[in-house]
Enzyme design. Structure first.
Site, PDB file in Angstrom:
ATOM      1  N   LYS A 127     -11.798 -24.631  -7.528  1.00 20.23           N
ATOM      2  CA  LYS A 127     -12.301 -23.320  -7.951  1.00 20.23           C
ATOM      3  C   LYS A 127     -12.080 -22.289  -6.844  1.00 20.23           C
ATOM      4  O   LYS A 127     -11.659 -21.163  -7.104  1.00 20.23           O
ATOM      5  CB  LYS A 127     -13.784 -23.415  -8.329  1.00 20.23           C
ATOM      6  CG  LYS A 127     -13.980 -24.149  -9.635  1.00 20.23           C
ATOM      7  CD  LYS A 127     -15.417 -24.568  -9.891  1.00 20.23           C
ATOM      8  CE  LYS A 127     -15.431 -25.567 -11.052  1.00 20.23           C
ATOM      9  NZ  LYS A 127     -16.723 -26.154 -11.330  1.00 20.23           N
ATOM     10  N   GLN A 138     -22.802 -26.251  -9.703  1.00 20.76           N
ATOM     11  CA  GLN A 138     -21.895 -27.379  -9.895  1.00 20.76           C
ATOM     12  C   GLN A 138     -22.687 -28.599 -10.356  1.00 20.76           C
ATOM     13  O   GLN A 138     -23.629 -29.025  -9.686  1.00 20.76           O
ATOM     14  CB  GLN A 138     -21.149 -27.664  -8.569  1.00 20.76           C
ATOM     15  CG  GLN A 138     -20.071 -28.699  -8.670  1.00 20.76           C
ATOM     16  CD  GLN A 138     -18.925 -28.307  -9.591  1.00 20.76           C
ATOM     17  OE1 GLN A 138     -18.486 -27.157  -9.631  1.00 20.76           O
ATOM     18  NE2 GLN A 138     -18.443 -29.261 -10.379  1.00 20.76           N
ATOM     19  N   ASP A 184     -20.200 -20.335 -16.724  1.00 18.68           N
ATOM     20  CA  ASP A 184     -19.903 -21.665 -17.274  1.00 18.68           C
ATOM     21  C   ASP A 184     -20.325 -21.745 -18.746  1.00 18.68           C
ATOM     22  O   ASP A 184     -20.079 -22.760 -19.400  1.00 18.68           O
ATOM     23  CB  ASP A 184     -20.651 -22.757 -16.484  1.00 18.68           C
ATOM     24  CG  ASP A 184     -19.719 -23.496 -15.530  1.00 18.68           C
ATOM     25  OD1 ASP A 184     -18.494 -23.378 -15.690  1.00 18.68           O
ATOM     26  OD2 ASP A 184     -20.236 -24.194 -14.631  1.00 18.68           O
TER      27      ASP A 184
END
Ligand code: NAP
Length: 278
Positions: free
Chosen positions: A50, A93, A116
């Site tokens: 990322k 995460q 997300d």
């Protein structure tokens, strides 16, 4: 003749360059913050990907890592980022270390910064076919289908795997795009009978070579989401060599869905940035 292989690496590079071009014209760069907790080898690989992608595109990127932190303190960190107008996208995460309440933590991210697409709010909007931030892997698959001119409307699509991260948002995106969708999971009876009817088969299970030649329809499109690491090598959920000459199109592992997931996160950051400016 067009290639049978859906080259996610090439397509993701195209999108990356499109995003880079867009970002280069912005005076203030969109900002993504990635939060990670604990020590997870797979997660650190994903975080590095990322970071690399964000930097390539020219985003303002920051990684906050905690060896350990309790839920309340992490939520305070997230709330601070929610209130920081310079921050456009926040991701936590996953997986978080055992014992942490992922649901509560993820849902503390402000919906406009939930790049997300994992908060209940964005999931609910998707269910209602409203504009929202969509989970990156299914969003990437939709983009692959679009760029490969694979028509979805009216197609018989079978999705295997019903996770919140992949399978369920995938199902909703497909329904919203007028596909006829069948959702399979570990309790599905006679999986092969169902998969053989699929014009498009999307497999997100996490079992090496679950899908074999006898399970796919001739001339179908196969999207393999699975990432299975065996003896240091990556395998998909589909036995690629076995099905290859029977299908019309297929994504390889690696180099199919994976690279799209990362770049879709960046697409979402730009979308969040644009929406926040409005
Ligand atoms: P998950 O949360 O573990 O979900 C797996 C799903 O597969 C569950 O719904 C499970 O059914 C179903 N399942 C398990 N065994 C099955 C079987 N024998 N037949 C049919 N269905 C079966 O996994 P996930 O997070 O969705 O990830 C799935 C795979 O995709 C993993 O390999 C993961 O590493 C990979 N992945 C790749 C990307 C990418 O960017 N390429 C992104 C995310 C995930 P139940 O619900 O009944 O348990």
């Amino acid at each position: 003749m067009m290639s049978k292989v859906i080259d996610g690496k090439r397509i993701s590079k195209e999108i990356k360059d499109e995003l880079k071009e867009k970002v280069s014209k912005l005076a203030v760069k969109p900002k993504l913050v990635v939060i990670s907790v604990g020590d997870n080898a797979a997660s650190s690989v994903y975080v590095n990907q990322k970071e690399k992608c964000a930097k390539y595109i020219g985003l303002d990127y920051s990684h906050m890592h905690y060896d350990s932190i309790n839920d309340d303190d992490l939520i305070k960190v997230i709330e601070k980022l929610n209130n920081d107008s310079k921050v456009n996208g926040i991701i936590v995460q996953l997986p978080l270390p055992k014992g942490m309440n992922e649901e509560r933590i993820v849902n503390s991210i402000q919906k406009e910064k939930d790049v997300d697409g994992l908060t209940y709010f964005n999931a609910g909007l998707l269910l209602n076919n409203e504009k929202c931030l969509v989970s990156c892997t299914p969003k990437g698959i939709m983009e692959l289908l679009k760029r490969e001119n694979i028509s979805i409307e009216g197609a018989n699509v079978v999705v295997i795997g019903r996770s919140i991260l992949v399978g369920k948002p995938m199902m909703n995106l497909l329904i919203n795009a007028n596909a006829t969708v069948t959702m399979c999971h570990s309790k599905t009876k006679d999986l092969a009978k169902i998969t053989k009817k699929a014009d498009i088969l999307i497999v997100a299970v996490g079992k090496k070579h679950l899908i074999t030649r006898d399970m796919v329809k001739r001339g179908s499109v196969v999207i393999d989401v699975g990432i299975n690491r065996v003896d240091g090598k990556l395998y998909g959920d589909v036995n690629y060599d076995d099905v290859y000459d029977k299908v019309r199109k297929i994504t390889p592992v690696p180099g199919g869905v994976g690279p799209m997931t990362v770049v879709m996160l960046m697409t979402n950051v730009l979308l969040a940035y644009e929406n926040q400016k409005k």
